[in-house]
Design a protein around this motif. Structure first.
Motif, PDB file in Angstrom:
ATOM      1  N   ILE A 167      56.656  47.328  50.429  1.00 45.95           N
ATOM      2  CA  ILE A 167      56.017  46.262  49.646  1.00 45.95           C
ATOM      3  C   ILE A 167      54.923  46.861  48.771  1.00 45.95           C
ATOM      4  CG2 ILE A 167      54.750  44.074  49.793  1.00 45.95           C
ATOM      5  CD1 ILE A 167      55.690  43.980  52.794  1.00 45.95           C
ATOM      6  N   VAL A 168      54.935  46.481  47.494  1.00 37.91           N
ATOM      7  CA  VAL A 168      53.871  46.892  46.589  1.00 37.91           C
ATOM      8  C   VAL A 168      53.219  45.633  46.032  1.00 37.91           C
ATOM      9  CG1 VAL A 168      53.284  48.295  44.595  1.00 37.91           C
ATOM     10  CG2 VAL A 168      55.277  48.896  45.982  1.00 37.91           C
ATOM     11  N   THR A 169      51.910  45.516  46.227  1.00 37.61           N
ATOM     12  CA  THR A 169      51.194  44.334  45.772  1.00 37.61           C
ATOM     13  C   THR A 169      50.210  44.783  44.702  1.00 37.61           C
ATOM     14  OG1 THR A 169      51.294  43.655  48.085  1.00 37.61           O
ATOM     15  CG2 THR A 169      49.999  42.280  46.611  1.00 37.61           C
ATOM     16  N   MET A 170      50.375  44.241  43.508  1.00 40.35           N
ATOM     17  CA  MET A 170      49.556  44.667  42.370  1.00 40.35           C
ATOM     18  C   MET A 170      48.815  43.469  41.809  1.00 40.35           C
ATOM     19  SD  MET A 170      52.713  46.791  40.765  1.00 40.35           S
ATOM     20  CE  MET A 170      53.831  45.829  41.815  1.00 40.35           C
ATOM     21  N   ALA A 207      48.333  43.821  33.087  1.00 40.30           N
ATOM     22  CA  ALA A 207      49.292  44.083  34.154  1.00 40.30           C
ATOM     23  C   ALA A 207      49.858  45.495  34.108  1.00 40.30           C
ATOM     24  CB  ALA A 207      50.434  43.078  34.099  1.00 40.30           C
ATOM     25  N   THR A 208      49.959  46.055  32.912  1.00 36.58           N
ATOM     26  CA  THR A 208      50.551  47.385  32.837  1.00 36.58           C
ATOM     27  C   THR A 208      49.675  48.434  33.533  1.00 36.58           C
ATOM     28  OG1 THR A 208      49.601  47.555  30.616  1.00 36.58           O
ATOM     29  CG2 THR A 208      51.942  46.977  30.774  1.00 36.58           C
ATOM     30  N   THR A 257      55.068  42.554  44.006  1.00 40.86           N
ATOM     31  CA  THR A 257      54.505  41.342  43.416  1.00 40.86           C
ATOM     32  C   THR A 257      53.329  41.768  42.561  1.00 40.86           C
ATOM     33  OG1 THR A 257      54.941  40.249  45.519  1.00 40.86           O
ATOM     34  CG2 THR A 257      53.632  39.034  43.923  1.00 40.86           C
ATOM     35  N   LEU A 258      53.221  41.151  41.404  1.00 45.88           N
ATOM     36  CA  LEU A 258      52.091  41.453  40.535  1.00 45.88           C
ATOM     37  C   LEU A 258      51.505  40.158  40.006  1.00 45.88           C
ATOM     38  CD1 LEU A 258      51.865  44.270  37.910  1.00 45.88           C
ATOM     39  CD2 LEU A 258      51.084  41.958  37.370  1.00 45.88           C
ATOM     40  N   TRP A 259      50.207  40.030  40.152  1.00 44.25           N
ATOM     41  CA  TRP A 259      49.510  38.879  39.581  1.00 44.25           C
ATOM     42  C   TRP A 259      48.538  39.379  38.529  1.00 44.25           C
ATOM     43  CZ3 TRP A 259      44.671  36.173  41.960  1.00 44.25           C
ATOM     44  CH2 TRP A 259      44.273  35.116  41.137  1.00 44.25           C
ATOM     45  N   THR A 260      48.612  38.800  37.373  1.00 38.37           N
ATOM     46  CA  THR A 260      47.673  39.167  36.320  1.00 38.37           C
ATOM     47  C   THR A 260      47.110  37.907  35.703  1.00 38.37           C
ATOM     48  OG1 THR A 260      47.375  40.442  34.313  1.00 38.37           O
ATOM     49  CG2 THR A 260      49.491  39.360  34.570  1.00 38.37           C
ATOM     50  N   SER A 261      45.839  37.954  35.354  1.00 33.58           N
ATOM     51  CA  SER A 261      45.208  36.738  34.854  1.00 33.58           C
ATOM     52  C   SER A 261      43.962  37.073  34.075  1.00 33.58           C
ATOM     53  CB  SER A 261      44.835  35.831  36.040  1.00 33.58           C
ATOM     54  OG  SER A 261      44.377  34.579  35.593  1.00 33.58           O
ATOM     55  N   ALA A 262      43.645  36.232  33.121  1.00 32.01           N
ATOM     56  CA  ALA A 262      42.339  36.276  32.458  1.00 32.01           C
ATOM     57  C   ALA A 262      41.572  34.997  32.753  1.00 32.01           C
ATOM     58  CB  ALA A 262      42.522  36.450  30.959  1.00 32.01           C
ATOM     59  N   VAL A 263      42.153  34.165  33.627  1.00 27.28           N
ATOM     60  CA  VAL A 263      41.525  32.883  33.962  1.00 27.28           C
ATOM     61  C   VAL A 263      41.307  32.763  35.468  1.00 27.28           C
ATOM     62  CG1 VAL A 263      42.457  31.713  31.938  1.00 27.28           C
ATOM     63  CG2 VAL A 263      43.745  31.660  34.080  1.00 27.28           C
ATOM     64  N   VAL A 273      45.582  47.532  44.054  1.00 29.53           N
ATOM     65  CA  VAL A 273      46.953  47.938  44.349  1.00 29.53           C
ATOM     66  C   VAL A 273      47.039  48.181  45.847  1.00 29.53           C
ATOM     67  CG1 VAL A 273      48.733  49.685  43.999  1.00 29.53           C
ATOM     68  CG2 VAL A 273      47.280  49.004  42.097  1.00 29.53           C
ATOM     69  N   ARG A 274      48.024  47.598  46.465  1.00 30.13           N
ATOM     70  CA  ARG A 274      48.272  47.841  47.883  1.00 30.13           C
ATOM     71  C   ARG A 274      49.713  48.274  48.051  1.00 30.13           C
ATOM     72  NH1 ARG A 274      46.066  46.303  52.883  1.00 30.13           N
ATOM     73  NH2 ARG A 274      47.605  46.207  54.549  1.00 30.13           N
TER      74      ARG A 274
END
Ligand SMILES: NC(=O)c1ccc[n+]([C@@H]2O[C@H](COP(=O)([O-])OP(=O)(O)OC[C@H]3O[C@@H](n4cnc5c(N)ncnc54)[C@H](O)[C@@H]3O)[C@@H](O)[C@H]2O)c1
Ligand SMILES: NC(=O)c1ccc[n+]([C@@H]2O[C@H](COP(=O)([O-])OP(=O)(O)OC[C@H]3O[C@@H](n4cnc5c(N)ncnc54)[C@H](O)[C@@H]3O)[C@@H](O)[C@H]2O)c1
Ligand SMILES: NC(=O)c1ccc[n+]([C@@H]2O[C@H](COP(=O)([O-])OP(=O)(O)OC[C@H]3O[C@@H](n4cnc5c(N)ncnc54)[C@H](O)[C@@H]3O)[C@@H](O)[C@H]2O)c1
Ligand SMILES: NC(=O)c1ccc[n+]([C@@H]2O[C@H](COP(=O)([O-])OP(=O)(O)OC[C@H]3O[C@@H](n4cnc5c(N)ncnc54)[C@H](O)[C@@H]3O)[C@@H](O)[C@H]2O)c1
Lengths: 390, 390, 390, 390
Positions: A167-170, A207-208, A257-263, A273-274
């Motif tokens: 599992i990679v959590t970003m 996210a990149t 899974t990757l979560w990216t946000s500016a809000v 990163v896990r």
């Protein structure tokens, strides 16, 4: 241990496009490149406004003649000089990365370019082909990857400490654009305008970064398919997203899974990163980059600290200051710039293989980031469906 | 402030099914129920093995005659006694929750049941109908929801401190089953066997906890559709998952993400809930339940502490010990049991409305958890597709 | 693993002096004592105001006849009953601890007393002599010492993990009395009045807690001399201090520092103990009592978690809930009360040696706390000079 | 916001004594001084071994003729050159600071010197007199004081946010010398040899850092008397201490405590400063220098982050990178070097008053550190007694 003695024979004559007065990231580039004398700033087209750009260059101590009104003029003049720049850094809004990088390469100049490298994979591959053909280096500014503890995480994965990766959590989810701040801030405005930002906002802008970190840490993972949903919580940003989630499936069964946000209101960077394997996990948080959390199932969690002798030799190699003292983003970037310089020297001396062991974000990483964003946007715009990764 | 004086007129005569010697959660139930005299343990069918169960009951101080070989015998005998139990707690493996709860209700006994309430929504609705018809309370053991800081989070959402809710991030991802420990541990074995665990493992066992917390904190959010992927990293667990990710879209545009795992190697509980609105976020972590992190965009992050006068009056009401002193899971569960008891008393006195203001996980929460798992499994088993939520 | 089955043959008939409605610590005593049925509340003189005290006792479910107007009446009546209380807890202001404990012992009743046990060492030794003579147990409410991770710290010291002990750093420094809150709060007022509080405020009220923890963790350390300075930052508190620092030198060369304060503005408890040896350190913080930080020089710092199999068997023995779930102060106190009850039973059965292995704060700890405060006050009042410890 | 444009008219020609290959702190000086072009390295006497020193200077890009065998030769030659160095940094063991600084000043060269400035107050005052007379700047390398959050803490004190200051808690207590590592490490060996280190080890080497931070944050506090105890836990270090505690009383009633250690086994730096006033406290930890914890009694604790608009303008002035991104020790040092350069320019232009607003550790801070160590040693060597501070 770094003590300021340069690992390359010469300082590389170097120029910048963008990164002018008031820009967000220009100083970080200069500070990292000039650290320890690897790059020597000789020329610039720092600003959309030629006058401001020239004034700024002079303030930085440049010869006024080498403060150019635009990149075309700079590349033309510099490639004609015997003492012309050998490398250029491009720190301009996203829409310009492709044409400027292309022009630089065609002028025979190595490039360090901001991310995202281009808007489309086709463009990125075009740059890759040109660079390859001409034997030029293209470095991409995935600066966080220069942190020692990222190297350490990679070594822990490589030596099997975590077992088989599952599992990679970003995450890169800040809150600074929770309100429509772009109404008052030009540096934010272009980021939410597709003409300047490209097909995405936070996917490409944020996210990149953790995506690349995960690639560095787990180089063997290959995305098989992905699914993305994106939202524009500040509605005027549509079609560009200010929040997105991406699910990834890798060959062999691991998932990401990757979560990216500016809000993500109230969060600072929120970049983490896990990586979880069958035996343990490793977790890194960019706001406290000198630590790495190593958790082996059934054992007490460990807090690894930068600079400590128990780390892998490769992680310690970039140490500048000894354990306990905090290093920061500037050192991470400087580590990469040392490798960019070594790679450039190796290429110029016709022996690129000499640089093969150097871990830095090159054109491949640039292509990969663009390709990934492209897939995410395709998935999201089809309603959040799985798309095969190719 | 709680000082040990009971808010109900009488202690409720009470029994248990399951929760025998060596069981994981039995003691938590007893300790929470008997705290401050709300429930008075009089009867039990504690164990699959009648002898072990009886011996255990006697050790707990029960009348041997009221240590029953099974729940059928218990409900028959107790409902015939004038001083029979008024309420029973069911702390057995998942497959038995439905039949035992049904039998208890039909015997006129209030129920506190472990989650998941049943395997199917139809079953859960059946229980709801019976309970409603007979005026009986069914409490469900979403114990974390009794923490004061969950109440505080709910109040912060209710009073608009966070602005309009946009993003809910939920997680319950531990690492204790990274290896196939079920080979040696009966208490784990049933959890990965569909006959006992039902249609899911971690989705039902873990994920419903933070899901319910999010529902308590954000009662206005309605799921519109969701998508789930699940994995069996320990292959022998298939078809039951040991890892899953769920994406949710709510009416009105908010989104949710939930990660649940038993193979998040090295993590303890890893149960966290973060709720993000247009102005700020609130984040809670069950391993440090006395704190709540409140982050308003543009302001310094705040660490709220249990028991402090700056909290909402409702959160302070359950305080037992004053600020600084750590409360734990037992107090959270005890808070719920006080409300279960009050609700039972109100029902028995024919005035269930009196209990309407009490926030506790009732049959509705039980139904909702089962329905949610059902949708998740449906989505996952169709390849990770969006399913409308109904 | 604790599952609610009592380790003593019977529940001990038990009474309370003080701890009435609105008192700070009364509920903690009741909750800890009645946990798992060790003590059975039968009588009380809960309040200075007899009427309030009686009403409160009735609310707690007591026989009105056994709600006494004062402790004298209670001890007289109860010691005359065949079913009279065998043990009493004293949770009244400090000035009453000595007379009430003395009266209880003379009435043949075991005692659990709040700290500080008395105002003077002579008084404490008097109690010790009476208790010894009559074969009675006196437990002292150093509740924090019941935390499993304190036991674990003691085991790490005992097995040599830390090497030879060199430095002990103790702290209990909260901020709740930064302003003269006693003007509005009776429960604070007596604490800063020598007639009720004794010769010190924070030294006796707070500092004796981490002092005792350090004694539990490092039982071999003997104070050789100490030096104390104390301040009354809220001037009206003089001569009682609201802040103090103590330096200690132990036989063999180790040193200790203790900071205690009620004016450490903004701090919650601020109770921490750190023990440093020649090889490593262990650190515990009461606000997050389920964790213990173990730092071996040259290795990555480790976060030990309560309930994990890697802990010593003795620390795991008191576990009630498994790892990950947070326990709190109530469990720590309950652990001690289980041992108080076992010790009482052993004494009553004429075999006190049977309780010798039980680690709990008894009369010796009570005497030691008083003696230590006495030395601190003597040092401080002489201008902060070294005083030999005897 | 710093963008690389220099605030001084010229780059200062600059040299180094010490800081050669393999030295601990030499690179930090070079990196900080050359950042943004404030100082331009032209000459050096880097090493006790002239050959090693010359080779190192050449590797750093120096003219071999300006790589000198010793500081005498360097000062003689450089002060004779029209383009000679205007400033020298001294990064040699402690015993040499006084003679080298003196020689530099007599040669008319500004100095940036490592701490402790000298062994005795008399020596330090001698340097102060010479510098004053000749209009030369002496900067002292209290590098941590350049962190933005230290400035912010000072502003919070200055604007009364904390109320009247009562308690200052200082600590610099690492564990790296828990064992007698000096047997194998020359860089440690001189630190525990009075001939090289002076009258103290950790008091001078470590404690003066948080002492100076506290002085920056609370400029109005004046020590009235102090008491120190020191220990040599590694016995062969005697008379030099590897652990010490200092109690301070300030004019007006505030108190301070400082713990310093090299045998705090397992700790990294352990450098923290906490300042407590009648209303609140502020706490800073050098290992996470981008955060500042602000605790106002009765309010939720706040985590302030570097670069955020809610900070004071003065703290934001030195920002290089924006909030969220971590800065580290190098930026703190660079901030000071920018001020050293500005101060030097102001002095050279005959207008030292122009630099008066610049907060940097100058000769006054250097004198104060030496005086403080002197008092500590006097107190400790008299058995840990109070000594008046003068
Ligand atoms: N790697 C990172 O961590 C990181 C962080 C921030 C920004 N970035 C990237 O850096 C790039 C620049 O971002 P920024 O935040 O500094 O933007 P910015 O808007 O703050 O600054 C852009 C600068 O480029 C100049 N410029 C624009 N067009 C130009 C042109 N055609 N020729 C010359 N100069 C031109 C502008 O005048 C300005 O000085 C973006 O691609 C962004 O994604 C990367
Ligand atoms: N709410 C929570 O936080 C939480 C935590 C753990 C477990 N649980 C739930 O509690 C339930 C029990 O879990 P556990 O971990 O304690 O399981 P366990 O296997 O440790 O114990 C189950 C107990 O039930 C008894 N039992 C089984 N079938 C029975 C029957 N038909 N009649 C009487 N007794 C019977 C067993 O003998 C045993 O004593 C499960 O539904 C689980 O999901 C909830
Ligand atoms: N161990 C701990 O962690 C801890 C924590 C808090 C308080 N304490 C100690 O507990 C004791 C009580 O403190 P508190 O904060 O609960 O005080 P409080 O003022 O809140 O309550 C004292 C209670 O004792 C009653 N009382 C007073 N005198 C009495 C008498 N002669 N007979 C019967 N009842 C009497 C009062 O009516 C009141 O109900 C003190 O000695 C204090 O130091 C210990
Ligand atoms: N400000 C800080 O945070 C900090 C941190 C570390 C060290 N220091 C101080 O810096 C100074 C140097 O410490 P270090 O740890 O770098 O020591 P080090 O032993 O690692 O290095 C000393 C260097 O000075 C050279 N040297 C010694 N004597 C010399 C002389 N007479 N002429 C020229 N060169 C000479 C040595 O060859 C060596 O290169 C000490 O005073 C120490 O207290 C300060």
């Amino acid at each position: 241990m770094i003590d300021g003695t340069r690992l390359t024979k010469t300082a590389i004559r170097w120029g910048m496009v963008g990164g002018g007065r008031g820009s967000q990231i220009g100083y970080v580039h200069r500070s990292a490149a000039m650290r320890d004398g690897y790059f020597d700033l000789r020329a610039g087209a720092f600003d959309l406004d030629p006058e401001r750009g020239r004034a700024f260059g002079v303030d930085l101590g440049l010869d006024p003649d080498r403060c150019y009104p635009d990149y075309q003029a700079m590349f033309a003049a510099e490639s004609a000089r015997p003492d012309g720049i050998r490398c250029v850094t491009i720190a301009t809004p996203n829409n310009t990365h492709y044409p400027i990088t292309r022009a630089a390469l065609l002028a025979g100049i190595h490039v360090i370019c901001e991310k995202p490298l281009t808007f489309t994979t086709a463009e990125a591959l075009d740059l890759q082909a040109i660079a390859r053909e001409r034997g030029l280096v293209v470095g991409v500014a995935y600066g966080y990857s220069g942190h020692q503890m990222i190297e350490e995480a990679a070594r822990l994965v490589a030596d099997g400490t975590l077992g088989e990766i599952r599992i990679v959590t970003m995450q890169f989810a800040h809150g600074f654009h929770s309100a429509p701040v772009e109404l008052d801030s030009p540096a934010t405005r272009w980021r939410v305008d597709p003409a300047f930002a490209g097909p995405s906002y936070v996917l490409g802008d944020l996210a990149t970064h953790p995506l690349y970190l995960a690639q560095v840490i787990c180089p063997d993972l290959r995305i098989r398919r992905l699914l993305c949903t994106r939202q524009s919580f500040v509605a005027s940003r549509a079609p560009l997203e200010d929040n997105a989630t991406v699910l990834m499936e890798y060959d062999g069964g691991a998932v990401g899974t990757l979560w990216t946000s500016a809000v993500n209101a109230g969060s600072m960077h929120g970049q983490k990163v896990r990586v979880t394997g069958s035996k343990g996990s490793v977790e890194w948080w960019d706001e406290h980059p000198n630590q790495l959390r190593l958790e082996i199932q059934g054992e007490a969690a460990r807090l690894l600290d930068r600079g400590m002798p128990y780390l892998h030799a490769q992680s310690l190699g970039d140490d500048r200051i000894g354990a306990g003292h905090p290093e920061g983003l500037f050192e991470a970037w400087a580590n990469l710039h040392s490798r960019f310089a070594q790679a450039i020297e190796a290429h110029e001396e016709g022996d690129p293989a000499r640089a093969a062991h150097l871990r830095y974000p090159g054109i491949g990483a640039g292509v990969e980031g663009v390709r990934w964003v492209e897939h995410c946007v395709r998935s999201a715009d089809a309603g959040g469906v799985w798309v095969d990764y190719a």
